[in-house]
Design a protein around this motif. Structure first.
Motif, PDB file in Angstrom:
ATOM      1  N   LEU A 333      68.722  68.326  43.267  1.00  0.00           N
ATOM      2  CA  LEU A 333      69.392  67.029  43.079  1.00  0.00           C
ATOM      3  C   LEU A 333      68.797  65.988  44.022  1.00  0.00           C
ATOM      4  N   ALA A 334      68.535  66.403  45.262  1.00  0.00           N
ATOM      5  CA  ALA A 334      67.965  65.460  46.238  1.00  0.00           C
ATOM      6  C   ALA A 334      66.607  64.923  45.765  1.00  0.00           C
ATOM      7  N   ARG A 335      65.901  65.722  44.967  1.00  0.00           N
ATOM      8  CA  ARG A 335      64.609  65.246  44.439  1.00  0.00           C
ATOM      9  C   ARG A 335      64.777  64.348  43.221  1.00  0.00           C
ATOM     10  N   GLU A 336      65.904  64.512  42.501  1.00  0.00           N
ATOM     11  CA  GLU A 336      65.999  63.866  41.179  1.00  0.00           C
ATOM     12  C   GLU A 336      66.997  62.717  41.057  1.00  0.00           C
ATOM     13  N   VAL A 337      67.975  62.632  41.958  1.00  0.00           N
ATOM     14  CA  VAL A 337      69.038  61.640  41.722  1.00  0.00           C
ATOM     15  C   VAL A 337      68.582  60.204  41.970  1.00  0.00           C
ATOM     16  N   LEU A 338      69.114  59.318  41.166  1.00  0.00           N
ATOM     17  CA  LEU A 338      68.819  57.895  41.302  1.00  0.00           C
ATOM     18  C   LEU A 338      70.061  57.122  40.862  1.00  0.00           C
ATOM     19  N   SER A 339      70.563  56.268  41.745  1.00  0.00           N
ATOM     20  CA  SER A 339      71.777  55.515  41.418  1.00  0.00           C
ATOM     21  C   SER A 339      71.414  54.138  40.869  1.00  0.00           C
ATOM     22  N   LEU A 340      72.110  53.749  39.819  1.00  0.00           N
ATOM     23  CA  LEU A 340      71.872  52.458  39.154  1.00  0.00           C
ATOM     24  C   LEU A 340      72.944  51.458  39.604  1.00  0.00           C
ATOM     25  N   PRO A 341      72.710  50.160  39.396  1.00  0.00           N
ATOM     26  CA  PRO A 341      73.720  49.170  39.789  1.00  0.00           C
ATOM     27  C   PRO A 341      75.099  49.516  39.208  1.00  0.00           C
ATOM     28  N   MET A 342      76.117  49.423  40.037  1.00  0.00           N
ATOM     29  CA  MET A 342      77.466  49.779  39.596  1.00  0.00           C
ATOM     30  C   MET A 342      78.495  49.002  40.413  1.00  0.00           C
ATOM     31  N   HIS A 343      79.327  48.240  39.726  1.00  0.00           N
ATOM     32  CA  HIS A 343      80.451  47.538  40.360  1.00  0.00           C
ATOM     33  C   HIS A 343      81.344  47.035  39.246  1.00  0.00           C
ATOM     34  N   ALA A 344      82.562  46.661  39.612  1.00  0.00           N
ATOM     35  CA  ALA A 344      83.568  46.320  38.599  1.00  0.00           C
ATOM     36  C   ALA A 344      83.203  45.072  37.802  1.00  0.00           C
ATOM     37  N   ASP A 345      82.326  44.218  38.339  1.00  0.00           N
ATOM     38  CA  ASP A 345      81.986  42.971  37.647  1.00  0.00           C
ATOM     39  C   ASP A 345      80.674  43.048  36.868  1.00  0.00           C
ATOM     40  N   LEU A 346      80.151  44.268  36.708  1.00  0.00           N
ATOM     41  CA  LEU A 346      78.896  44.421  35.961  1.00  0.00           C
ATOM     42  C   LEU A 346      79.154  44.079  34.485  1.00  0.00           C
ATOM     43  N   ASP A 347      78.485  43.032  33.977  1.00  0.00           N
ATOM     44  CA  ASP A 347      78.778  42.634  32.593  1.00  0.00           C
ATOM     45  C   ASP A 347      77.910  43.422  31.611  1.00  0.00           C
ATOM     46  N   GLU A 348      78.297  43.336  30.344  1.00  0.00           N
ATOM     47  CA  GLU A 348      77.666  44.180  29.334  1.00  0.00           C
ATOM     48  C   GLU A 348      76.190  43.865  29.149  1.00  0.00           C
ATOM     49  N   ALA A 349      75.841  42.576  29.187  1.00  0.00           N
ATOM     50  CA  ALA A 349      74.441  42.191  28.971  1.00  0.00           C
ATOM     51  C   ALA A 349      73.563  42.764  30.074  1.00  0.00           C
ATOM     52  N   THR A 350      74.052  42.678  31.319  1.00  0.00           N
ATOM     53  CA  THR A 350      73.271  43.211  32.447  1.00  0.00           C
ATOM     54  C   THR A 350      73.136  44.721  32.313  1.00  0.00           C
ATOM     55  N   GLN A 351      74.223  45.371  31.919  1.00  0.00           N
ATOM     56  CA  GLN A 351      74.170  46.822  31.767  1.00  0.00           C
ATOM     57  C   GLN A 351      73.165  47.209  30.680  1.00  0.00           C
ATOM     58  N   GLN A 352      73.145  46.449  29.597  1.00  0.00           N
ATOM     59  CA  GLN A 352      72.171  46.689  28.524  1.00  0.00           C
ATOM     60  C   GLN A 352      70.753  46.576  29.050  1.00  0.00           C
ATOM     61  N   ARG A 353      70.538  45.551  29.887  1.00  0.00           N
ATOM     62  CA  ARG A 353      69.198  45.322  30.444  1.00  0.00           C
ATOM     63  C   ARG A 353      68.763  46.514  31.301  1.00  0.00           C
ATOM     64  N   ILE A 354      69.715  47.025  32.104  1.00  0.00           N
ATOM     65  CA  ILE A 354      69.415  48.169  32.974  1.00  0.00           C
ATOM     66  C   ILE A 354      69.068  49.388  32.113  1.00  0.00           C
ATOM     67  N   VAL A 355      69.899  49.639  31.112  1.00  0.00           N
ATOM     68  CA  VAL A 355      69.695  50.817  30.263  1.00  0.00           C
ATOM     69  C   VAL A 355      68.375  50.711  29.493  1.00  0.00           C
ATOM     70  N   SER A 356      68.067  49.530  28.964  1.00  0.00           N
ATOM     71  CA  SER A 356      66.813  49.353  28.235  1.00  0.00           C
ATOM     72  C   SER A 356      65.632  49.639  29.144  1.00  0.00           C
ATOM     73  N   ALA A 357      65.729  49.173  30.394  1.00  0.00           N
ATOM     74  CA  ALA A 357      64.630  49.406  31.345  1.00  0.00           C
ATOM     75  C   ALA A 357      64.487  50.898  31.640  1.00  0.00           C
ATOM     76  N   VAL A 358      65.610  51.595  31.823  1.00  0.00           N
ATOM     77  CA  VAL A 358      65.564  53.037  32.082  1.00  0.00           C
ATOM     78  C   VAL A 358      64.917  53.746  30.891  1.00  0.00           C
ATOM     79  N   LYS A 359      65.333  53.380  29.689  1.00  0.00           N
ATOM     80  CA  LYS A 359      64.778  54.003  28.484  1.00  0.00           C
ATOM     81  C   LYS A 359      63.279  53.713  28.365  1.00  0.00           C
ATOM     82  N   ALA A 360      62.896  52.483  28.654  1.00  0.00           N
ATOM     83  CA  ALA A 360      61.478  52.105  28.550  1.00  0.00           C
ATOM     84  C   ALA A 360      60.639  52.892  29.549  1.00  0.00           C
TER      85      ALA A 360
END
Ligand SMILES: Cc1ncc(COP(=O)(O)O)c(C=O)c1O
Length: 360
Positions: A333-360
């Motif tokens: 886990l120490a070799r593989e874990v990566l935390s993405l932006p996370m907070h209560a005010d994260l809006d859907e468009a930003t989350q989409q952008r993060i996910v698209s980048a991860v997928k890309a």
């Protein structure tokens, strides 16, 4: 883009936060002022624990809990090697030995099926960590602890607001310890923390330890620490409670949304068991080529963090005590874990952008 956006939260809560801080400045009782008790009452009602003590930090909460349980040099405390250093650090600080039990691959929490094998006559306590915001299998863990007459301290620094079978984190064992570090699910604007218990004798001991072991003014009946939480920091947490239920709901929604969006991506996510919730202090994925992913996300303006890059037995300060011992899941886990932006005010468009980048 912020990894954790505290500015939007402040903008939403500016008035109550400013008013609460101003009130402390006006009455001037900076140490143990009325906000301390007010916060303790609110949090004990929130968690259902009979007692709550506001303390200087999450680290101090763990230290005070271990001291109250009478952990002494040479005693063993069972915990996980896949956690923030403070968990093991406080055990070592009072002369104890952290005995590590490896974690589960899917939740990254202590693997309770391995727990009993780690118990010895020197074991004094068990300290599970509710990593990333999700409690471990506390019923099973408490049952094993009860069979061996051992107290359990939940290191709930990351999980205030989470639930396990309908009960609140911090009120799942003998003692629960949380942190109000600014980036935590419930944070202040400096250092702060809290301890929870329903045991009257432990609560009394911990209240004394918090103020240099005093049972009365200048009556030092035990060894303690300077472990109080500032009234100003309590005021900030009190103000933040105004929208905390909404924030917890948001975190759970955003976390599940990440899970759904990433289901088809070539990364693994951290599993949340159906009988509990996570408040996602971190939203963490597992990715084989982490360094490459970190860099590519950075290029696209997406901040990430690694919680944690080494299993504690691999850290220089701890390694000498664990020569020849391996904790393969924690190491992987120490070799593989990566935390993405996370907070209560994260809006859907930003989350989409993060996910698209991860997928890309
Ligand atoms: C699991 C864990 N334990 C303990 C702590 C210590 O809390 P604090 O930073 O408030 O001392 C933290 C905070 O980062 C944590 O994540």
């Amino acid at each position: 883009m912020d990894f954790i956006d505290l500015k939007t939260q402040y903008a939403a809560l500016r008035e109550p936060i400013n008013a609460r801080i101003q009130k402390v400045l006006d009455h001037g009782q900076y140490i143990m002022g009325p906000e301390v008790k007010e916060l303790e009452d609110r949090l004990s009602a929130y968690t259902g624990a009979k007692h709550c003590l506001a303390v200087a930090s999450g680290t101090e909460a763990l230290l005070i809990a271990l001291m109250a349980l009478g952990v002494k040099p040479g005693d063993e405390v069972i915990t996980t090697p896949f956690t923030f250093a403070a968990t093991a650090e406080m055990i070592v600080l009072i002369g104890g030995k952290p005995v590590f039990v490896d974690v589960e691959e899917d939740t990254a929490n202590i693997d309770v099926s391995r727990l009993e094998a780690a118990i010895t006559p020197r074991t004094k306590a068990i300290m599970p960590v509710s990593l990333y915001g999700q409690p471990a299998d506390m019923d099973e863990l408490n049952a094993i602890a009860a069979r061996h007459k051992l107290p359990v301290i939940e290191d709930a620094a990351q999980s205030f607001g989470a639930e396990y079978k309908g009960r609140k984190s911090c009120n799942l064992s003998t003692i629960g310890c949380t942190s109000f570090f600014p980036s935590k699910p419930l944070g202040c604007y400096g250092d702060g923390g809290a301890i929870f218990t329903s045991d009257d004798a432990l609560a009394k001991a911990m209240r004394e330890i918090r103020v240099h072991g005093q049972s009365g003014r200048y009556q030092h009946t035990r060894i303690g620490v300077g472990g109080r939480m500032d009234a100003i920091q309590c005021a900030v947490v009190l103000a933040k409670l105004e929208r905390f239920d909404w924030e917890v709901r948001q975190r759970i929604t955003i976390g599940s949304h990440y899970d759904a969006l990433l289901a088809t991506a070539p990364v693994k996510t951290i599993a949340v068991r159906p009988d509990r919730t996570s408040v996602y202090a971190q939203y963490t994925i597992k990715v084989a080529e982490r360094a490459k992913m970190e860099l590519k996300l950075k290029d696209r303006g997406i901040p990430t963090a690694v919680h944690y890059p080494l299993s504690l037995h691999q850290q220089p300060a701890y390694a000498a005590g664990y020569v020849g011992q391996t904790y393969p899941v924690s190491e992987r886990l120490a070799r593989e874990v990566l935390s993405l932006p996370m907070h209560a005010d994260l809006d859907e468009a930003t989350q989409q952008r993060i996910v698209s980048a991860v997928k890309a």
